[in-house]
Write a protein that holds these residues in place. Structure first.
Motif, mmCIF file in Angstrom:
data_model
loop_
_atom_site.group_PDB
_atom_site.id
_atom_site.type_symbol
_atom_site.label_atom_id
_atom_site.label_comp_id
_atom_site.label_asym_id
_atom_site.label_seq_id
_atom_site.Cartn_x
_atom_site.Cartn_y
_atom_site.Cartn_z
ATOM 1 N N SER A 149 37.203 37.636 43.577
ATOM 2 C CA SER A 149 37.463 38.838 44.371
ATOM 3 C C SER A 149 36.637 38.754 45.638
ATOM 4 C CB SER A 149 37.114 40.095 43.581
ATOM 5 O OG SER A 149 35.736 40.107 43.242
ATOM 6 N N VAL A 150 37.041 39.538 46.629
ATOM 7 C CA VAL A 150 36.306 39.536 47.892
ATOM 8 C C VAL A 150 35.788 40.943 48.180
ATOM 9 C CG1 VAL A 150 37.629 37.612 48.826
ATOM 10 C CG2 VAL A 150 38.354 39.971 49.306
ATOM 11 N N ASN A 151 34.748 40.975 48.994
ATOM 12 C CA ASN A 151 34.244 42.218 49.569
ATOM 13 C C ASN A 151 34.416 42.089 51.079
ATOM 14 O OD1 ASN A 151 33.003 44.558 50.327
ATOM 15 N ND2 ASN A 151 31.002 44.052 49.486
ATOM 16 N N PHE A 152 35.446 42.728 51.596
ATOM 17 C CA PHE A 152 35.791 42.616 53.002
ATOM 18 C C PHE A 152 35.289 43.847 53.733
ATOM 19 C CE2 PHE A 152 37.708 41.782 56.849
ATOM 20 C CZ PHE A 152 38.772 42.611 57.178
ATOM 21 N N GLN A 153 34.372 43.628 54.659
ATOM 22 C CA GLN A 153 33.811 44.709 55.470
ATOM 23 C C GLN A 153 34.160 44.404 56.923
ATOM 24 O OE1 GLN A 153 32.127 47.348 54.148
ATOM 25 N NE2 GLN A 153 32.401 46.515 52.085
ATOM 26 N N LYS A 154 35.268 45.009 57.401
ATOM 27 C CA LYS A 154 35.791 44.639 58.709
ATOM 28 C C LYS A 154 34.830 44.996 59.842
ATOM 29 C CE LYS A 154 40.013 44.743 61.470
ATOM 30 N NZ LYS A 154 41.405 45.269 61.570
ATOM 31 N N ALA A 155 34.232 46.162 59.774
ATOM 32 C CA ALA A 155 33.331 46.567 60.849
ATOM 33 C C ALA A 155 32.121 45.652 60.934
ATOM 34 C CB ALA A 155 32.886 48.014 60.644
ATOM 35 N N ALA A 156 31.648 45.221 59.792
ATOM 36 C CA ALA A 156 30.492 44.317 59.738
ATOM 37 C C ALA A 156 30.904 42.863 59.905
ATOM 38 C CB ALA A 156 29.748 44.497 58.421
ATOM 39 N N LYS A 157 32.212 42.586 59.931
ATOM 40 C CA LYS A 157 32.735 41.218 60.031
ATOM 41 C C LYS A 157 32.150 40.359 58.924
ATOM 42 C CE LYS A 157 33.610 41.736 64.938
ATOM 43 N NZ LYS A 157 33.302 41.328 66.319
ATOM 44 N N SER A 158 32.266 40.871 57.714
ATOM 45 C CA SER A 158 31.727 40.197 56.536
ATOM 46 C C SER A 158 32.831 40.013 55.505
ATOM 47 C CB SER A 158 30.589 41.040 55.957
ATOM 48 O OG SER A 158 30.183 40.556 54.703
ATOM 49 N N PHE A 159 32.804 38.872 54.828
ATOM 50 C CA PHE A 159 33.880 38.526 53.885
ATOM 51 C C PHE A 159 33.271 37.687 52.767
ATOM 52 C CE2 PHE A 159 38.082 37.978 52.490
ATOM 53 C CZ PHE A 159 38.412 36.642 52.338
ATOM 54 N N SER A 160 32.709 38.340 51.764
ATOM 55 C CA SER A 160 32.035 37.596 50.691
ATOM 56 C C SER A 160 32.981 37.376 49.523
ATOM 57 C CB SER A 160 30.774 38.333 50.238
ATOM 58 O OG SER A 160 31.111 39.616 49.757
ATOM 59 N N LEU A 161 32.727 36.312 48.780
ATOM 60 C CA LEU A 161 33.520 35.927 47.616
ATOM 61 C C LEU A 161 32.687 36.112 46.360
ATOM 62 C CD1 LEU A 161 36.087 34.515 46.374
ATOM 63 C CD2 LEU A 161 34.815 32.371 46.617
ATOM 64 N N LYS A 162 33.223 36.854 45.409
ATOM 65 C CA LYS A 162 32.555 37.030 44.128
ATOM 66 C C LYS A 162 33.326 36.273 43.056
ATOM 67 C CE LYS A 162 32.543 40.906 41.561
ATOM 68 N NZ LYS A 162 32.205 42.295 41.133
ATOM 69 N N ILE A 163 32.604 35.451 42.320
ATOM 70 C CA ILE A 163 33.187 34.710 41.196
ATOM 71 C C ILE A 163 32.578 35.273 39.926
ATOM 72 C CG2 ILE A 163 33.614 32.452 40.177
ATOM 73 C CD1 ILE A 163 32.987 31.203 42.917
ATOM 74 N N SER A 164 33.413 35.841 39.085
ATOM 75 C CA SER A 164 32.961 36.425 37.817
ATOM 76 C C SER A 164 33.173 35.435 36.686
ATOM 77 C CB SER A 164 33.744 37.702 37.518
ATOM 78 O OG SER A 164 33.629 38.631 38.578
ATOM 79 N N ASP A 165 32.347 35.557 35.639
ATOM 80 C CA ASP A 165 32.497 34.696 34.461
ATOM 81 C C ASP A 165 32.621 33.225 34.886
ATOM 82 O OD1 ASP A 165 35.037 34.235 31.883
ATOM 83 O OD2 ASP A 165 32.868 33.903 31.818
ATOM 84 N N SER A 166 31.629 32.766 35.633
ATOM 85 C CA SER A 166 31.680 31.421 36.209
ATOM 86 C C SER A 166 31.927 30.346 35.151
ATOM 87 C CB SER A 166 30.368 31.121 36.936
ATOM 88 O OG SER A 166 30.177 32.003 38.011
ATOM 89 N N GLN A 167 32.742 29.377 35.525
ATOM 90 C CA GLN A 167 33.073 28.263 34.636
ATOM 91 C C GLN A 167 32.631 26.951 35.277
ATOM 92 O OE1 GLN A 167 37.298 28.668 33.919
ATOM 93 N NE2 GLN A 167 37.057 30.686 32.974
ATOM 94 N N LEU A 168 32.466 25.938 34.431
ATOM 95 C CA LEU A 168 32.011 24.639 34.946
ATOM 96 C C LEU A 168 32.974 24.111 36.009
ATOM 97 C CD1 LEU A 168 30.801 22.921 31.644
ATOM 98 C CD2 LEU A 168 29.404 24.002 33.416
ATOM 99 N N GLY A 169 34.250 24.395 35.847
ATOM 100 C CA GLY A 169 35.255 23.942 36.810
ATOM 101 C C GLY A 169 35.191 24.638 38.152
ATOM 102 N N ASP A 170 34.361 25.675 38.260
ATOM 103 C CA ASP A 170 34.202 26.350 39.552
ATOM 104 C C ASP A 170 33.257 25.591 40.484
ATOM 105 O OD1 ASP A 170 34.165 29.627 37.941
ATOM 106 O OD2 ASP A 170 35.849 28.431 38.677
ATOM 107 N N ALA A 171 32.559 24.609 39.967
ATOM 108 C CA ALA A 171 31.636 23.834 40.796
ATOM 109 C C ALA A 171 32.406 23.112 41.889
ATOM 110 C CB ALA A 171 30.865 22.833 39.940
#
Lengths: 113, 113
Positions: free
Chosen positions: A65-87
């Motif tokens: 999922s992302v946290n998009f803050q347009k005014a702040a020009k920020s776009f972070s990515l959240k990875i939940s329940d991380s798996q080894l294949g996410d590396a």
């Protein structure tokens, strides 16, 4: 000139935990798209998630999922329940209208078992 | 059609030689992009085609570089008189429309010795 900044060259997370990767961008445009791409070692770049700037609702794709803050020009990515294949390397990318993706330098994500 | 294909996967050449890379995009994608990626960096835009027309070229694309997309299908990227600084991964991507996000190929890794 549009730029994309990923301030975390490397991040690590324990398997099954949550991690957030940061991205900021600089633009004077009001209409654009933002993407997160994943590049596993020696493998091709894969689209993870896409956000349209005119949509206030944050995009989600399964554990990503992302946290998009347009005014702040920020776009972070959240990875939940991380798996080894996410590396992988994760690249934030900005798509101005019109044309061509502009990438950040990437964040290397390590998932520890 | 399973994705974007690039050939060759690896190329080692001597400085001063010419090299040519090929990219076969997804057949229904009319947009085709070339990027260059050096170690530890995000991909950098080189050039872009819509059908057979080359619509944009980066300043990174010196006179030694030329790209074509005859008939709007596959594309070739040629580097003449290669230099050691040309060593990089050359990525091709295609897209059905500008805001959709790209599908990348596996890339061609060029080493100039």
């Amino acid at each position: 000139a549009q730029t994309v900044t990923q301030s975390q060259p490397e991040m690590s997370v324990q398997e099954a935990e949550t991690v957030t990767l940061s991205c900021t961008y600089d633009t004077s445009e009001s209409d654009y798209y933002l993407f997160w791409y994943k590049q596993p070692p020696s493998r091709q770049m894969i689209l993870v998630i896409r956000q349209e700037a005119y949509k206030q609702q944050n995009a989600t794709e399964n554990r990503f999922s992302v946290n998009f803050q347009k005014a702040a020009k920020s776009f972070s990515l959240k990875i939940s329940d991380s798996q080894l294949g996410d590396a992988a390397m994760y690249f934030c990318a900005y798509f101005p209208v019109p044309e061509k993706l502009v990438f950040g330098k990437g964040t290397k994500l390590t998932v520890n078992p | 059609d399973t994705g974007v294909s690039q050939d060759p996967r690896h190329k080692i050449t001597k400085r001063g030689q010419n090299v040519t890379f090929r990219c076969d995009p997804i057949s229904e994608h009319n947009r085709l992009y070339w990027y260059r990626q050096t170690l530890g960096q995000g991909p950098e835009f080189l050039t872009y085609f819509q059908n057979e027309a080359q619509l944009e070229k980066s300043r990174l694309l010196s006179d030694r570089f030329s790209a074509e997309r005859p008939k709007g299908s596959f594309s070739t990227l040629e580097i003449q008189r290669t230099e050691q600084g040309d060593s990089a991964m050359y990525l091709c991507a295609s897209s059905p429309r500008q805001s959709y996000g790209y599908t990348f190929g596996s890339g061609t890794r060029l080493t100039v010795v």
